[in-house]
Scaffold this motif. Sequence first.
Motif, mmCIF file in Angstrom:
data_model
loop_
_atom_site.group_PDB
_atom_site.id
_atom_site.type_symbol
_atom_site.label_atom_id
_atom_site.label_comp_id
_atom_site.label_asym_id
_atom_site.label_seq_id
_atom_site.Cartn_x
_atom_site.Cartn_y
_atom_site.Cartn_z
ATOM 1 N N LEU A 1 0.662 -1.339 0.101
ATOM 2 C CA LEU A 1 0.128 0.088 -0.175
ATOM 3 C C LEU A 1 0.636 1.354 0.068
ATOM 4 N N GLY A 2 0.758 2.067 -1.259
ATOM 5 C CA GLY A 2 1.482 3.508 -1.319
ATOM 6 C C GLY A 2 0.374 4.177 -0.881
ATOM 7 N N HIS A 3 0.849 5.738 -1.225
ATOM 8 C CA HIS A 3 0.004 6.697 -1.008
ATOM 9 C C HIS A 3 0.544 7.831 -1.828
ATOM 10 N N ASN B 1 3.444 10.860 -8.266
ATOM 11 C CA ASN B 1 2.509 9.646 -8.170
ATOM 12 C C ASN B 1 2.273 8.400 -9.315
ATOM 13 N N ALA B 2 2.997 8.624 -10.308
ATOM 14 C CA ALA B 2 3.304 7.674 -11.203
ATOM 15 C C ALA B 2 4.159 6.559 -10.662
ATOM 16 N N ALA B 3 5.259 7.151 -10.181
ATOM 17 C CA ALA B 3 6.226 6.304 -9.334
ATOM 18 C C ALA B 3 5.659 5.541 -7.952
ATOM 19 N N VAL B 4 4.578 6.143 -7.415
ATOM 20 C CA VAL B 4 3.823 5.542 -6.331
ATOM 21 C C VAL B 4 3.144 4.173 -6.828
ATOM 22 N N PHE C 1 -3.170 4.717 -1.662
ATOM 23 C CA PHE C 1 -4.403 5.656 -1.208
ATOM 24 C C PHE C 1 -3.913 7.194 -1.518
ATOM 25 N N ASP C 2 -5.200 7.596 -2.294
ATOM 26 C CA ASP C 2 -5.171 9.084 -2.839
ATOM 27 C C ASP C 2 -5.602 9.813 -1.545
ATOM 28 N N VAL C 3 -4.520 10.580 -0.866
ATOM 29 C CA VAL C 3 -5.028 11.100 0.395
ATOM 30 C C VAL C 3 -5.921 12.198 0.191
ATOM 31 N N GLY C 4 -5.948 13.099 -1.022
ATOM 32 C CA GLY C 4 -7.022 14.176 -1.094
ATOM 33 C C GLY C 4 -8.303 13.559 -1.412
ATOM 34 N N LEU C 5 -8.183 12.410 -2.013
ATOM 35 C CA LEU C 5 -9.589 11.978 -2.457
ATOM 36 C C LEU C 5 -10.066 10.938 -1.052
ATOM 37 N N ALA C 6 -9.388 10.746 -0.403
ATOM 38 C CA ALA C 6 -9.434 9.620 0.690
ATOM 39 C C ALA C 6 -10.070 8.414 0.197
ATOM 40 N N THR C 7 -9.533 7.941 -1.018
ATOM 41 C CA THR C 7 -9.759 6.807 -1.540
ATOM 42 C C THR C 7 -8.644 5.923 -2.039
ATOM 43 N N VAL C 8 -8.713 4.484 -1.754
ATOM 44 C CA VAL C 8 -7.879 3.717 -1.988
ATOM 45 C C VAL C 8 -8.240 2.959 -3.549
ATOM 46 N N PHE C 9 -7.338 2.758 -4.292
ATOM 47 C CA PHE C 9 -7.287 2.135 -5.500
ATOM 48 C C PHE C 9 -6.416 0.951 -5.531
ATOM 49 N N HIS C 10 -6.862 0.037 -6.209
ATOM 50 C CA HIS C 10 -6.202 -1.328 -6.049
ATOM 51 C C HIS C 10 -5.855 -1.738 -7.713
ATOM 52 N N TYR C 11 -4.662 -2.440 -8.081
ATOM 53 C CA TYR C 11 -4.405 -2.769 -9.261
ATOM 54 C C TYR C 11 -5.208 -3.773 -9.743
ATOM 55 N N PHE D 1 -5.111 0.619 -12.142
ATOM 56 C CA PHE D 1 -5.614 0.868 -10.841
ATOM 57 C C PHE D 1 -7.032 1.430 -10.927
ATOM 58 N N VAL D 2 -7.917 0.832 -10.022
ATOM 59 C CA VAL D 2 -9.426 1.234 -9.988
ATOM 60 C C VAL D 2 -9.630 1.403 -8.802
ATOM 61 N N ALA D 3 -10.594 2.127 -8.276
ATOM 62 C CA ALA D 3 -11.164 2.534 -6.813
ATOM 63 C C ALA D 3 -11.272 1.043 -6.273
ATOM 64 N N LEU D 4 -11.195 1.037 -5.012
ATOM 65 C CA LEU D 4 -11.352 -0.031 -4.308
ATOM 66 C C LEU D 4 -12.974 -0.228 -3.572
ATOM 67 N N GLY D 5 -13.533 -1.137 -3.868
ATOM 68 C CA GLY D 5 -15.184 -1.143 -3.553
ATOM 69 C C GLY D 5 -15.779 -0.314 -4.432
#
Length: 208
Positions: free
Chosen positions: A99-101, A151-154, A187-197, A204-208
């Motif tokens: 899990l990165g951010h 963020n691409a490196a993340v 984890f996109d901090v600003g969006l408070a959303t987790v994305f998974h590959y 990467f797409v939004a988790l849930g």
Amino acid sequence: MVEELARGHRRFREKLSRDAHEQKVYSDLARGQKPEILVLHCSDSRLDMRIFSSQPGEIFAVQNAGNLLPPLKKRGAQGEWSTIEFALNHLPIRCIVVLGHTDCGYCGAVMNRKANFDKTPSLKRWVKLGEPVRRITMCKHGHLTGTHLVNAAVKENALYQLEQLRSHPTIAEKVKEGTLSLAAMYFDVGLATVFHYNENKGEFVALG
């Protein structure tokens, strides 16, 4: 600083005294832990396992700057690998998540070849381990700059650490047996959303 922690702990205790369910959670945990998920994540203070609404005892965490795994074949004891080996052999781990951010300072340092490490020799060596990620990121996303490049490196870092995990014999065997799954997330901090590959979509797409 200690007094601030003390005040926080008092609030924790006061809240706990009014919550019978939470009291039972800690009472049960006193007899041992049985987490099924291991998360390798960055030490950044903005990354908190509450993003998964997890309870104490549900996630076994491995943290460092950049959610990084050193090369497995390096000599000497390695805290990250040792902790993962412990978890796989003594806990019922069924899934490992890298899990990165966004806005990761480690990835920023990896991508900035002009960074000054005169006063941080250990950090210099740690950042140097990210060189494969830097090369991959520049190859795929070299047209980007600034935050977009970081963020691409993340994302590339999360995927690269996933490959590092697959290089461990025990992990490879468990994945082949179907008793262990691996996942890359950020984890996109600003969006408070987790994305998974999503391997089927290759993105990467939004988790849930």
